[in-house]
Design an enzyme around this catalytic site. Structure first.
Site, PDB file in Angstrom:
ATOM      1  CE  LYS A  83      -4.394   0.905   2.251  1.00  0.00           C
ATOM      2  NZ  LYS A  83      -5.084   0.812   3.548  1.00  0.00           N
TER       3      LYS A  83
HETATM    4  C1  E4P Z   1      -8.321   1.751   3.416  1.00  0.00           C
HETATM    5  O1  E4P Z   1      -7.627   0.857   2.981  1.00  0.00           O
HETATM    6  C2  E4P Z   1      -8.167   2.369   4.747  1.00  0.00           C
HETATM    7  O2  E4P Z   1      -7.557   1.438   5.609  1.00  0.00           O
HETATM    8  C3  E4P Z   1      -9.465   2.737   5.423  1.00  0.00           C
HETATM    9  O3  E4P Z   1     -10.586   2.355   4.684  1.00  0.00           O
HETATM   10  C4  E4P Z   1      -9.478   4.116   5.987  1.00  0.00           C
HETATM   11  O4  E4P Z   1     -10.724   4.376   6.557  1.00  0.00           O
HETATM   12  P1  E4P Z   1     -11.003   5.509   7.649  1.00  0.00           P
HETATM   13  O5  E4P Z   1     -11.376   6.745   6.928  1.00  0.00           O
HETATM   14  O6  E4P Z   1     -12.152   4.967   8.443  1.00  0.00           O
HETATM   15  O7  E4P Z   1      -9.745   5.657   8.448  1.00  0.00           O
END
Ligand code: E4P
Length: 211
Positions: A83
């Site tokens: 990522k």
């Molecule tokens: C995506 O891969 C992220 O881990 C996640 O969806 C972030 O979400 P949040 O806005 O609830 O932190």
């Protein structure tokens, strides 16, 4: 639409994986920090629970440092997806990892031009954040729709992971917009089973059996 779980909590992943509907896992630095464990240890344990793409996020840095970290992370298991942040260095790292055959997930995507950059860099996955876009005063559902149009216009192979999902409406909107995947927190996944008419129906059947 494939369902991923968005957590680094082993117990949640263990429970959700038993339903047989979870085909991948996404983590991020906040989710890892919540568990108070090392990224590598958590990721390694997740690979024993889910046989599908598992996103591990590198630290935001120069492309050289991110690529070096990615090369170490992919040694953990064949299912590891790197990522990367939606920054010039993140996109540079994405292009390089793509050319090395390493799977990538470009995260923190909030616009069509950002998604386009990630597609051109060969990202395996792109993660637009629905909840945070809503919080910003724009529409997360609309963002997913527009990104899907752009991807379909050009036949890019990058898959869209609808992320930052906060509720059932986000799940529905992502699926209607044609997102390939939604990555969903455990609390929201559990709600996907529920409807008051299901409970009422179960009650009616249970009473009927007693008569
Ligand atoms: C995506 O891969 C992220 O881990 C996640 O969806 C972030 O979400 P949040 O806005 O609830 O932190």
């Amino acid at each position: 639409m494939k369902l991923f779980i968005d957590t680094a909590n082993i117990e949640d992943i263990r429970q959700a994986s038993q339903w047989g509907v979870i085909s991948g896992v996404t983590t991020n630095p906040s989710l890892i920090a919540k568990e108070g464990r090392k990224l590598e240890d958590v990721i390694k344990e997740i690979t024993t629970l889910v046989d599908g793409p598992i996103s591990a996020e590198v630290d935001e840095s120069t492309s050289e440092v991110m690529v070096a970290q990615a090369k170490e992370l992919v040694k953990i298991h064949k299912n590891i997806v790197i990522k990367l942040p939606m920054t010039p260095d993140g996109i540079k790292a994405c292009s390089e990892l793509t050319s090395l055959g390493i799977k990538t997930n470009v995260t923190l995507v909030f616009s069509v031009p950002q998604a386009l950059m990630a597609c051109e860099a060969g990202a395996t996955y792109i993660s637009p954040f629905m909840g945070r876009v809503d919080d910003f005063g724009e529409s997360g559902a609309d963002l997913i729709e527009r990104i899907m149009v752009m991807i379909n216009n050009y036949g890019y192979e990058s898959q869209v992971i609808a992320a930052s999902i906060r509720n059932l409406a986000h799940v529905e909107q992502a699926s209607l917009a044609g997102a390939d995947i939604a990555t969903i927190p455990f609390a929201v996944l559990k709600k996907m089973f529920c409807h008051p008419l299901t409970d009422a129906g179960l009650d009616i059947f249970a009473k009927a059996k007693k008569q």
